[in-house]
Design a protein around this motif. Sequence first.
Motif, PDB file in Angstrom:
ATOM      1  N   PRO A  28       0.825  -1.215   0.000  1.00 50.60           N
ATOM      2  CA  PRO A  28       0.000   0.000   0.000  1.00 50.60           C
ATOM      3  C   PRO A  28       0.859   1.265   0.000  1.00 50.60           C
ATOM      4  O   PRO A  28       1.991   1.253   0.480  1.00 50.60           O
ATOM      5  N   THR A  30       0.339   5.192   1.200  1.00 50.25           N
ATOM      6  CA  THR A  30      -0.619   6.015   1.937  1.00 50.25           C
ATOM      7  C   THR A  30      -0.238   7.487   2.057  1.00 50.25           C
ATOM      8  O   THR A  30      -1.090   8.316   2.358  1.00 50.25           O
ATOM      9  N   LEU A  36      -5.498   8.013   2.016  1.00 47.20           N
ATOM     10  CA  LEU A  36      -5.044   6.936   1.144  1.00 47.20           C
ATOM     11  C   LEU A  36      -4.853   5.622   1.898  1.00 47.20           C
ATOM     12  O   LEU A  36      -4.098   4.753   1.450  1.00 47.20           O
ATOM     13  N   LYS A  37      -5.516   5.474   3.011  1.00 48.22           N
ATOM     14  CA  LYS A  37      -5.379   4.243   3.792  1.00 48.22           C
ATOM     15  C   LYS A  37      -5.720   3.028   2.933  1.00 48.22           C
ATOM     16  O   LYS A  37      -6.789   2.926   2.346  1.00 48.22           O
ATOM     17  N   TYR A  39      -4.493   2.169   0.059  1.00 52.44           N
ATOM     18  CA  TYR A  39      -4.463   2.359  -1.399  1.00 52.44           C
ATOM     19  C   TYR A  39      -3.378   1.502  -2.046  1.00 52.44           C
ATOM     20  O   TYR A  39      -2.223   1.508  -1.628  1.00 52.44           O
ATOM     21  N   TYR A  78      -0.697   7.314  10.864  1.00 52.88           N
ATOM     22  CA  TYR A  78      -0.341   5.990  11.351  1.00 52.88           C
ATOM     23  C   TYR A  78       0.576   6.036  12.569  1.00 52.88           C
ATOM     24  O   TYR A  78       1.142   5.036  12.970  1.00 52.88           O
TER      25      TYR A  78
END
Length: 401
Positions: A28, A30, A36-37, A39, A78
């Motif tokens: 991912p 982000t 954009l978690k 993505y 995060y």
Amino acid sequence: MNIYLNKNEKASANAVVLDDLFLTKDMPTTGGSMMLKGYMSLFDAEVISKLSAAGYDIAGKANVGEFSVDLLGETSYYGACAKDDGTLTNACAEWLNAGEATAALCFDINGTPRRAAALCGKTYIKPTYGTVSRYGTIAIACSGETVGVMANNAADCGKVLSAIAGHDDKDGTSLSEAECAQVKNGADFTKIKKIAVAKSICDSADDATKAKLAKFREVMSAQGIEFVEIDDTTLALAKTAWNVCMSAELCNNVSRFDGVKYGHRTSNYKTIEELYTNSRTEAFGELLKTIILFGSETLSTDNYMRVYDKSLRIRRVVVEAFAEIFKEYDAVLMPACAKTSYTMDDVKANKYLSFDEALYTAPASLTGLPAAVVGGVQLIGKAFSEQALLDAAAAFEKEDK
């Protein structure tokens, strides 16, 4: 402290860690944002292909502040890049400290990697704008953002830079292959012999930072390099100009994150306007919202010529000032940041601290010039002088033991 967002357990010792601003199809991406978690990109950034071709593995993705426009990663959705005592650090630097990567690729947008290298005792090289492809990065401030390299020493910085530099047809700002070749390891270069010291900018730092500057001058003077203090009034103008340009460009670039095609989508909406507004309100952090609002204001009808256009004119003035300096000097010495450590309390007391710290990082960002960080200080060089900067960094490292 959240350092690892994604880790490749199968990576070899010859591995490079990436800021979480580089698109990867197997992990991912982000950008440190809730927006954009989770993505997943359909393709890899161009620099990943170049690293693979040079024999490097990808060690994983390192946590960054939201779109890397903060001080040192404290705004990441995060988890802040901070130690237990509240001291701010940098995920890429901590990855290097753990010995789990040879180097780190950092997306230098607002100078965060340079500050991090200075504070964490790493060596860093920001190459000349356009010599490393930005294809496959999360665009934030396109006119000044650059892919840089952080490592434990100048030699590793040079090797990785040599691997990723080069023309890319997919990047509209990419320079010719002949120009890009000048930054690669082993290219001919003129060694740095005379350095201009940005006096007022250096004087604005704290005593501990001034001590690092003094040590650098002492070590390098012993090797025959001459230092001369200069009037840096014009260079200091880069701070305000870059803050305006970066905010305006960020405002436009993040407009794509609206909850429609990708990114966070609110569950609380009845109209398309509510979808846009609530998705962005929920997903963006306070600092990013502030920059978006400031950027929108600078691009408004009332302020475009008075603020934004004037900042572009100041960019040209700063470029010309550097050109005059480089007629006599080979590089400019200044701090990468005002202090030798920052805490969460510092950024809570001044949420716009990264804007203030642009005094030290904006001159290279605004002009696209290369900059190296070693021993806690920063050297800005002429365009395509990366190898000269790294040579000076290596010479300092050799004596600073």
